[in-house]
Design an enzyme around this catalytic site. Structure first.
Site, mmCIF file in Angstrom:
data_model
loop_
_atom_site.group_PDB
_atom_site.id
_atom_site.type_symbol
_atom_site.label_atom_id
_atom_site.label_comp_id
_atom_site.label_asym_id
_atom_site.label_seq_id
_atom_site.Cartn_x
_atom_site.Cartn_y
_atom_site.Cartn_z
ATOM 1 N N ARG A 96 -11.190 -36.116 60.768
ATOM 2 C CA ARG A 96 -11.708 -36.436 62.105
ATOM 3 C C ARG A 96 -11.735 -35.211 62.939
ATOM 4 N NH1 ARG A 96 -6.659 -40.467 62.490
ATOM 5 N NH2 ARG A 96 -5.912 -38.654 61.277
ATOM 6 N N LYS A 143 -4.380 -40.211 43.371
ATOM 7 C CA LYS A 143 -3.286 -41.102 43.412
ATOM 8 C C LYS A 143 -2.629 -41.082 44.495
ATOM 9 C CE LYS A 143 1.127 -38.660 42.351
ATOM 10 N NZ LYS A 143 2.007 -38.086 41.749
ATOM 11 N N HIS A 171 -4.338 -35.482 37.557
ATOM 12 C CA HIS A 171 -4.521 -33.875 37.351
ATOM 13 C C HIS A 171 -3.835 -33.591 36.067
ATOM 14 C CE1 HIS A 171 -0.663 -33.402 39.718
ATOM 15 N NE2 HIS A 171 -0.522 -32.617 39.188
ATOM 16 N N LYS A 195 -4.982 -30.482 32.615
ATOM 17 C CA LYS A 195 -4.290 -29.298 31.977
ATOM 18 C C LYS A 195 -4.756 -29.129 30.577
ATOM 19 C CE LYS A 195 -0.020 -30.211 34.704
ATOM 20 N NZ LYS A 195 0.239 -29.124 35.450
ATOM 21 N N GLU A 203 11.245 -31.441 37.932
ATOM 22 C CA GLU A 203 11.140 -30.622 38.881
ATOM 23 C C GLU A 203 12.445 -30.093 39.358
ATOM 24 O OE1 GLU A 203 7.256 -32.553 40.953
ATOM 25 O OE2 GLU A 203 8.592 -34.129 40.582
ATOM 26 N N ASP A 221 5.621 -42.918 41.374
ATOM 27 C CA ASP A 221 5.194 -41.625 41.515
ATOM 28 C C ASP A 221 4.838 -40.893 40.432
ATOM 29 O OD1 ASP A 221 4.417 -39.681 43.548
ATOM 30 O OD2 ASP A 221 6.072 -38.518 42.804
ATOM 31 N N HIS A 234 1.399 -40.137 35.350
ATOM 32 C CA HIS A 234 1.349 -38.884 34.603
ATOM 33 C C HIS A 234 1.829 -39.128 33.194
ATOM 34 C CE1 HIS A 234 0.132 -37.090 38.224
ATOM 35 N NE2 HIS A 234 1.159 -37.031 38.715
ATOM 36 N N LYS A 251 13.583 -35.173 40.250
ATOM 37 C CA LYS A 251 13.586 -34.250 41.308
ATOM 38 C C LYS A 251 14.628 -33.183 41.159
ATOM 39 C CE LYS A 251 9.848 -35.519 43.414
ATOM 40 N NZ LYS A 251 8.422 -34.982 43.262
HETATM 41 P P1 NAP Z 1 -3.103 -34.876 54.321
HETATM 42 O O1 NAP Z 1 -2.726 -33.552 54.267
HETATM 43 O O2 NAP Z 1 -2.427 -35.911 55.334
HETATM 44 O O3 NAP Z 1 -4.501 -35.033 54.503
HETATM 45 C C1 NAP Z 1 -5.398 -36.278 54.918
HETATM 46 C C2 NAP Z 1 -6.651 -35.750 55.386
HETATM 47 O O4 NAP Z 1 -7.480 -36.877 55.632
HETATM 48 C C3 NAP Z 1 -6.899 -34.776 56.479
HETATM 49 O O5 NAP Z 1 -8.149 -34.042 56.192
HETATM 50 C C4 NAP Z 1 -7.172 -35.761 57.533
HETATM 51 O O6 NAP Z 1 -7.905 -35.077 58.553
HETATM 52 C C5 NAP Z 1 -8.211 -36.752 56.806
HETATM 53 N N1 NAP Z 1 -8.091 -38.213 57.546
HETATM 54 C C6 NAP Z 1 -6.969 -38.905 57.968
HETATM 55 N N2 NAP Z 1 -7.433 -39.969 58.348
HETATM 56 C C7 NAP Z 1 -8.838 -40.010 58.421
HETATM 57 C C8 NAP Z 1 -9.850 -40.845 59.123
HETATM 58 N N3 NAP Z 1 -9.476 -41.958 59.705
HETATM 59 N N4 NAP Z 1 -11.113 -40.562 58.830
HETATM 60 C C9 NAP Z 1 -11.487 -39.388 58.326
HETATM 61 N N5 NAP Z 1 -10.360 -38.670 57.770
HETATM 62 C C10 NAP Z 1 -9.216 -38.786 57.972
HETATM 63 O O7 NAP Z 1 -2.932 -35.647 52.748
HETATM 64 P P2 NAP Z 1 -3.221 -34.961 51.410
HETATM 65 O O8 NAP Z 1 -1.839 -34.223 51.067
HETATM 66 O O9 NAP Z 1 -4.117 -33.917 51.372
HETATM 67 O O10 NAP Z 1 -3.373 -35.977 50.683
HETATM 68 C C11 NAP Z 1 -4.801 -36.693 50.473
HETATM 69 C C12 NAP Z 1 -4.653 -37.860 49.396
HETATM 70 O O11 NAP Z 1 -4.426 -37.285 47.937
HETATM 71 C C13 NAP Z 1 -3.741 -38.899 49.773
HETATM 72 O O12 NAP Z 1 -3.967 -39.818 48.977
HETATM 73 C C14 NAP Z 1 -2.221 -38.175 48.717
HETATM 74 O O13 NAP Z 1 -1.661 -39.334 48.238
HETATM 75 C C15 NAP Z 1 -3.329 -37.525 47.649
HETATM 76 N N6 NAP Z 1 -2.460 -36.600 46.656
HETATM 77 C C16 NAP Z 1 -2.116 -35.393 47.315
HETATM 78 C C17 NAP Z 1 -1.488 -34.510 46.730
HETATM 79 C C18 NAP Z 1 -1.096 -33.096 47.403
HETATM 80 O O14 NAP Z 1 -0.672 -32.314 46.540
HETATM 81 N N7 NAP Z 1 -1.236 -32.885 48.662
HETATM 82 C C19 NAP Z 1 -1.276 -34.610 45.228
HETATM 83 C C20 NAP Z 1 -1.778 -35.808 44.561
HETATM 84 C C21 NAP Z 1 -2.429 -36.770 45.202
HETATM 85 P P3 NAP Z 1 -7.960 -35.479 59.995
HETATM 86 O O15 NAP Z 1 -6.552 -35.818 60.378
HETATM 87 O O16 NAP Z 1 -8.637 -34.250 60.596
HETATM 88 O O17 NAP Z 1 -8.967 -36.624 60.071
#
Ligand code: NAP
Length: 484
Positions: A51, A148, A178, A182, A216, A235, A240, A331
């Site tokens: 967004r 996930k 992921h 590995k 962890e 989680d 995993h 954790k």
């Molecule tokens: P995040 O930092 O909160 O990022 C969310 C992303 O989605 C942002 O780019 C946000 O950008 C976008 N977004 C939110 N609402 C939106 C909408 N209505 N339309 C379009 N874009 C939208 O989350 P994240 O940590 O990157 O995680 C993303 C996914 O991966 C989640 O399902 C999380 O559970 C999973 N995940 C993350 C990790 C990790 O290490 N971070 C690991 C495993 C899994 P805007 O606010 O600009 O729209």
């Protein structure tokens, strides 16, 4: 031996959530390394979508910063960074609205491999799938990648699968775990099925028990609100640890292809026995010198969510009948260490009087740190003084074994994204696998919720609650030390 780079076809990869944490920390730095390795054909493109009101240059600047922060050694290659970010584009889009979709439709080509990475919360999966379809952006060959958590129980996972299935076939859906990307996890399959040595011993005649540990040192600070609704079982275990369990326990697939491997993994999950409540230990970390308690991190003083779980389970089939599988994850433990350990039986009769304890072979597969394997074998302790036995490791730390050869270490995300482009689903979870995993974990979670089970407290920096040690002590066994 320089790692072989197998080229992929020209692609357009759209990353929904392209401004988010996962995209900046893992996905784009991973793609940058693949670009430097020469794996990205010249006319392939990566399009961020979220967004935030950015233009292409604003997005390129954001990703250049992300590479600076998370790009590893390669970030010093300034020309490489400039060439890579020139491949990036950006479309402001709201998954829940109509704005931006026309611009995306004009940008994405239909005559190259198309992949859509849903790096957003699962509540947006349905909106994205529907709008990709409605705006005629996706085709019957497009691939979608989902992260996930894939649901929080069987019902929600079924609903997500049904939502995606409205617009995509199973062969188009790549559910990422992921851990499967590995190097060591894939090596587990190479070691098991590429050598004659292990497979004849890989059963209840020779294996005493198997341990899987994912420890962890970090707590849940910063993501406490999310984590408190999830806990270690949802989680970590449901995805995993169960995936690792499947790979260690599955029957040899007839070939190394997606459905053959996933069919065998599914059979393992379906053969898992229900767990007795006294074979599950849940814990919460207490405050320590390095940080607050779980409940403070989670900002929930009455939380019953587990930050640690240990369990004993069995697989009801001929190969594994009677062999306990001990799983634990937590954790704020003493070290960051992930390991699978196969502990072999001892010989019923020892010819070395008083030395019986030494004669237990142990195969350890280290996922982190220092990816590799070692096999504990018994030898004679050097020197005079009779036949004293000592256990020593036959060490196969991959970095040492392949040390002077220029072997590239690829991150799990890099490998998995390239597999998506290649159309190879072997290292991704199939919908029925995910559902079967929830079908096994749901009754366990329901059980402790119905009992109002209170997690045991454990010291931050320890190996977990005392009761988890007892889980093995009662069986005359002990956990491997958690070593970083
Ligand atoms: P995040 O930092 O909160 O990022 C969310 C992303 O989605 C942002 O780019 C946000 O950008 C976008 N977004 C939110 N609402 C939106 C909408 N209505 N339309 C379009 N874009 C939208 O989350 P994240 O940590 O990157 O995680 C993303 C996914 O991966 C989640 O399902 C999380 O559970 C999973 N995940 C993350 C990790 C990790 O290490 N971070 C690991 C495993 C899994 P805007 O606010 O600009 O729209």
């Amino acid at each position: 031996m320089v790692a072989r780079v197998i080229p992929v076809e020209t692609f357009d990869l759209v990353i929904f959530g392209g401004t988010g944490d996962l995209a900046r920390r893992k996905i784009l730095p991973g793609l940058f390394r693949r670009f430097l390795a020469g794996q990205m054909p010249a006319d392939s493109r990566i399009i961020g979508a979220a967004r935030s009101a950015l233009d292409a240059d604003g997005y390129r600047a954001m990703i250049a910063d992300a590479i600076e922060e998370f790009g590893g050694d390669e970030k010093t290659n300034k020309k490489g960074v400039a060439d890579f970010i020139a491949r990036l584009d950006y479309v402001p889009i709201d998954a829940k609205g109509e704005g931006g979709w026309k611009a995306l439709a004009e940008l994405v080509r239909t005559d190259v491999v198309q992949a859509f990475y849903f790096s957003v919360g699962p509540s947006l999966f349905g909106d994205l799938a529907e709008r990709l379809h409605k705006h005629k952006i996706s085709t019957s060959d497009s691939r979608i990648v989902v992260e996930k958590p894939f649901g929080r129980d069987l019902e929600s996972a079924q609903a997500l699968n049904a939502t995606l299935a409205e617009h995509f076939n199973e062969s188009q859906i790549y559910r990422i775990d992921h851990y499967l990307g590995k190097e060591t996890v894939q090596n587990l399959m190479a070691v098991r099925f590429g050598n004659v040595l292990f497979e004849p011993l890989w059963n209840n005649h020779y294996v005493d028990h198997i341990q899987i540990t994912v420890a962890e040192t970090v707590g849940v600070a910063g993501r406490g609100a999310y984590y408190d609704k999830s806990g270690a079982m949802r989680d970590m275990v449901q995805n995993h640890l169960m995936q690792l369990l499947c790979l260690i326990a599955m029957e040899p697939p007839s070939k190394f292809d997606a459905d053959a491997v996933r069919d065998e993994k599914l059979k393992v999950i379906r053969a898992l026995e229900p767990i007795e409540p006294h074979h599950i230990v849940r814990g919460q970390y207490e405050a320590g010198p390095d940080g607050p308690s779980y409940r403070e991190d989670a900002e929930n003083p009455r939380s019953f969510t587990e930050s640690y779980i240990a369990m004993k389970t069995h697989i009801a089939n001929w190969r594994w009948s009677g062999v306990p599988f001990y799983l634990r994850t937590g954790k704020r433990l003493k070290a960051r260490a992930s390991e699978i350990t196969v502990v072999f039986r001892t010989n019923g009769h020892s010819i070395f009087e008083g030395e019986k304890d030494q004669q237990q072979n142990v195969l350890s597969i280290h996922l982190q740190p220092n990816e590799g394997m070692d096999l504990q074998v018994t030898i004679k302790e050097p020197g005079p003084g009779g036949m004293r036995l000592v256990s020593v490791p036959l060490d196969m730390t991959f970095a040492d074994a392949l040390g002077d050869q220029d072997v590239e270490v690829t991150d799990a995300y890099e490998r998995l994204i390239m597999d998506v482009i290649r159309g190879n689903q072997t290292l991704f979870m199939r919908g029925d696998e995910v559902e079967a995993a929830w079908a096994w974990t749901d009754p366990l979670i329901d059980g402790w919720e119905a009992r109002n089970d209170v997690p045991k407290l454990y010291d931050a920096g320890s190996s977990g609650p005392e009761d988890s040690l007892m889980l093995l002590h009662r069986d005359g066994r002990k956990w491997r030390e958690i070593k970083g």
